[in-house]
Scaffold this motif. Structure first.
Motif, PDB file in Angstrom:
ATOM      1  N   GLU A  89       0.180  -1.366  -0.063  1.00 15.44           N
ATOM      2  CA  GLU A  89      -0.032  -0.165  -0.171  1.00 15.44           C
ATOM      3  C   GLU A  89       1.119   1.283   0.455  1.00 15.44           C
ATOM      4  O   GLU A  89       0.648   1.572  -0.798  1.00 15.44           O
ATOM      5  CB  GLU A  89      -1.210  -0.517   1.104  1.00 15.44           C
ATOM      6  CG  GLU A  89      -1.866   1.152   0.900  1.00 15.44           C
ATOM      7  CD  GLU A  89      -2.836   0.790  -0.236  1.00 15.44           C
ATOM      8  OE1 GLU A  89      -3.149   2.230  -0.374  1.00 15.44           O
ATOM      9  OE2 GLU A  89      -3.481  -0.084  -0.864  1.00 15.44           O
ATOM     10  N   THR A  90       1.864   0.893   1.129  1.00 16.62           N
ATOM     11  CA  THR A  90       2.887   2.232   0.550  1.00 16.62           C
ATOM     12  C   THR A  90       2.921   2.263  -0.146  1.00 16.62           C
ATOM     13  O   THR A  90       3.372   3.673  -1.241  1.00 16.62           O
ATOM     14  CB  THR A  90       4.246   1.829   1.906  1.00 16.62           C
ATOM     15  OG1 THR A  90       3.849   2.010   2.856  1.00 16.62           O
ATOM     16  CG2 THR A  90       5.032   3.223   1.932  1.00 16.62           C
ATOM     17  N   TYR A  91       3.673   1.081  -1.365  1.00 14.67           N
ATOM     18  CA  TYR A  91       4.224   1.328  -2.396  1.00 14.67           C
ATOM     19  C   TYR A  91       3.379   2.125  -3.935  1.00 14.67           C
ATOM     20  O   TYR A  91       3.685   2.486  -4.699  1.00 14.67           O
ATOM     21  CB  TYR A  91       4.904   0.565  -3.118  1.00 14.67           C
ATOM     22  CG  TYR A  91       5.826  -0.041  -4.653  1.00 14.67           C
ATOM     23  CD1 TYR A  91       6.614   0.474  -4.965  1.00 14.67           C
ATOM     24  CD2 TYR A  91       4.606  -0.348  -5.160  1.00 14.67           C
ATOM     25  CE1 TYR A  91       7.052   0.406  -6.554  1.00 14.67           C
ATOM     26  CE2 TYR A  91       4.964  -0.481  -6.619  1.00 14.67           C
ATOM     27  CZ  TYR A  91       6.225  -0.046  -7.054  1.00 14.67           C
ATOM     28  OH  TYR A  91       6.326  -0.057  -8.211  1.00 14.67           O
ATOM     29  N   ARG A  92       2.250   1.566  -3.293  1.00 17.16           N
ATOM     30  CA  ARG A  92       1.027   1.862  -4.090  1.00 17.16           C
ATOM     31  C   ARG A  92       1.064   3.793  -4.406  1.00 17.16           C
ATOM     32  O   ARG A  92       0.745   4.305  -5.928  1.00 17.16           O
ATOM     33  CB  ARG A  92      -0.233   0.902  -4.211  1.00 17.16           C
ATOM     34  CG  ARG A  92      -1.431   2.106  -5.480  1.00 17.16           C
ATOM     35  CD  ARG A  92      -2.381   0.862  -4.907  1.00 17.16           C
ATOM     36  NE  ARG A  92      -3.247   1.024  -3.800  1.00 17.16           N
ATOM     37  CZ  ARG A  92      -4.478   2.151  -3.791  1.00 17.16           C
ATOM     38  NH1 ARG A  92      -4.633   2.322  -4.363  1.00 17.16           N
ATOM     39  NH2 ARG A  92      -5.119   1.991  -2.485  1.00 17.16           N
ATOM     40  N   THR A  93       1.024   4.231  -3.107  1.00 13.03           N
ATOM     41  CA  THR A  93       0.597   5.292  -2.217  1.00 13.03           C
ATOM     42  C   THR A  93       1.576   6.187  -3.619  1.00 13.03           C
ATOM     43  O   THR A  93       1.861   7.581  -4.275  1.00 13.03           O
ATOM     44  CB  THR A  93       1.022   5.404  -1.786  1.00 13.03           C
ATOM     45  OG1 THR A  93      -0.441   5.022  -0.696  1.00 13.03           O
ATOM     46  CG2 THR A  93       0.066   7.556  -1.257  1.00 13.03           C
ATOM     47  N   ALA A  94       2.680   5.745  -3.557  1.00  9.43           N
ATOM     48  CA  ALA A  94       3.801   6.959  -3.778  1.00  9.43           C
ATOM     49  C   ALA A  94       4.655   6.346  -5.470  1.00  9.43           C
ATOM     50  O   ALA A  94       4.356   7.488  -5.983  1.00  9.43           O
ATOM     51  CB  ALA A  94       5.558   6.055  -2.938  1.00  9.43           C
ATOM     52  N   VAL A  95       4.049   5.897  -6.347  1.00 12.78           N
ATOM     53  CA  VAL A  95       3.743   5.832  -7.535  1.00 12.78           C
ATOM     54  C   VAL A  95       2.507   6.962  -8.193  1.00 12.78           C
ATOM     55  O   VAL A  95       2.809   7.160  -8.640  1.00 12.78           O
ATOM     56  CB  VAL A  95       3.256   4.096  -7.537  1.00 12.78           C
ATOM     57  CG1 VAL A  95       3.358   4.202  -9.764  1.00 12.78           C
ATOM     58  CG2 VAL A  95       4.255   3.383  -7.582  1.00 12.78           C
ATOM     59  N   ARG A  96       1.727   6.592  -7.529  1.00  8.23           N
ATOM     60  CA  ARG A  96       0.307   7.076  -7.411  1.00  8.23           C
ATOM     61  C   ARG A  96       1.219   8.472  -7.649  1.00  8.23           C
ATOM     62  O   ARG A  96       0.724   9.537  -8.218  1.00  8.23           O
ATOM     63  CB  ARG A  96      -0.772   7.107  -6.318  1.00  8.23           C
ATOM     64  CG  ARG A  96      -1.817   7.839  -7.363  1.00  8.23           C
ATOM     65  CD  ARG A  96      -3.431   7.610  -6.124  1.00  8.23           C
ATOM     66  NE  ARG A  96      -3.770   6.151  -6.025  1.00  8.23           N
ATOM     67  CZ  ARG A  96      -4.118   5.823  -5.226  1.00  8.23           C
ATOM     68  NH1 ARG A  96      -4.529   5.933  -3.813  1.00  8.23           N
ATOM     69  NH2 ARG A  96      -4.566   4.100  -5.425  1.00  8.23           N
ATOM     70  N   ARG A  97       1.843   9.193  -6.189  1.00  7.24           N
ATOM     71  CA  ARG A  97       1.896  11.044  -6.110  1.00  7.24           C
ATOM     72  C   ARG A  97       3.219  10.542  -7.026  1.00  7.24           C
ATOM     73  O   ARG A  97       3.627  12.141  -7.489  1.00  7.24           O
ATOM     74  CB  ARG A  97       2.964  11.133  -5.015  1.00  7.24           C
ATOM     75  CG  ARG A  97       1.855  10.760  -3.562  1.00  7.24           C
ATOM     76  CD  ARG A  97       3.039  10.668  -3.064  1.00  7.24           C
ATOM     77  NE  ARG A  97       1.927  10.814  -1.434  1.00  7.24           N
ATOM     78  CZ  ARG A  97       2.382  10.947   0.027  1.00  7.24           C
ATOM     79  NH1 ARG A  97       3.615  10.732   0.093  1.00  7.24           N
ATOM     80  NH2 ARG A  97       1.159  11.205   0.609  1.00  7.24           N
ATOM     81  N   ILE A  98       3.769   9.600  -7.650  1.00 11.45           N
ATOM     82  CA  ILE A  98       4.704   9.704  -8.654  1.00 11.45           C
ATOM     83  C   ILE A  98       3.900  10.054  -9.896  1.00 11.45           C
ATOM     84  O   ILE A  98       5.136  11.479 -10.576  1.00 11.45           O
ATOM     85  CB  ILE A  98       5.779   8.658  -8.377  1.00 11.45           C
ATOM     86  CG1 ILE A  98       6.941   9.028  -7.810  1.00 11.45           C
ATOM     87  CG2 ILE A  98       6.682   8.885 -10.405  1.00 11.45           C
ATOM     88  CD1 ILE A  98       7.752   7.392  -7.792  1.00 11.45           C
ATOM     89  N   THR A 102       3.360  15.339  -7.513  1.00  8.11           N
ATOM     90  CA  THR A 102       3.409  15.768  -5.833  1.00  8.11           C
ATOM     91  C   THR A 102       4.487  15.071  -5.422  1.00  8.11           C
ATOM     92  O   THR A 102       4.745  15.622  -4.176  1.00  8.11           O
ATOM     93  CB  THR A 102       2.036  15.541  -4.952  1.00  8.11           C
ATOM     94  OG1 THR A 102       2.111  13.418  -5.212  1.00  8.11           O
ATOM     95  CG2 THR A 102       1.178  15.827  -5.865  1.00  8.11           C
ATOM     96  N   LEU A 103       5.604  14.296  -5.845  1.00 10.43           N
ATOM     97  CA  LEU A 103       6.479  13.383  -5.394  1.00 10.43           C
ATOM     98  C   LEU A 103       8.145  14.082  -5.307  1.00 10.43           C
ATOM     99  O   LEU A 103       8.161  14.294  -6.359  1.00 10.43           O
ATOM    100  CB  LEU A 103       6.649  11.734  -4.855  1.00 10.43           C
ATOM    101  CG  LEU A 103       7.773  11.400  -3.963  1.00 10.43           C
ATOM    102  CD1 LEU A 103       7.532  11.573  -2.146  1.00 10.43           C
ATOM    103  CD2 LEU A 103       7.474   9.365  -4.368  1.00 10.43           C
TER     104      LEU A 103
END
Length: 103
Positions: A89-98, A102-103
């Motif tokens: 879930e952390t990985y999915r959130t990071a990919v979505r931000r990229i 916003t990352l």
């Protein structure tokens, strides 16, 4: 001799007549078949159906791709521990931000 020669000439004429009749009949039958085939020709319909089939095959391939992907993720989720699920879930959130920038 003259009688024999006349018989040969008559035989040749008869052969020519039979040959002409046979060629005429063959030509007539060929013309009828060609005309019939021309009326039932469906080339354009075949082209349309081929294009439609190709489009449907492409869409079906895309659906298979999606199905396999979702099935793999479901299998991973069902077999994963809560710790692994949290990391995913952390990985999915990071990919979505990229993706949003916003990352």
């Amino acid at each position: 001799m003259v009688k024999s020669h006349l018989g040969t000439i008559e035989a040749r004429e008869e052969l020519r007549t039979l040959t002409a009749r046979r060629h005429w009949r063959d030509a007539w039958i060929w013309a009828m078949v060609k005309s019939h085939l021309g009326t039932i020709e469906a080339r354009e319909e075949l082209r349309t159906l081929t294009a439609r089939r190709q489009d449907l095959e492409h869409r079906l391939a895309h659906l298979y791709e999606t199905l396999v992907s979702k099935s793999a993720w479901l299998s991973t989720k069902l077999g994963a521990s809560p710790k692994v699920l949290a990391a995913l879930e952390t990985y999915r959130t990071a990919v979505r931000r990229i993706g949003k920038g916003t990352l």
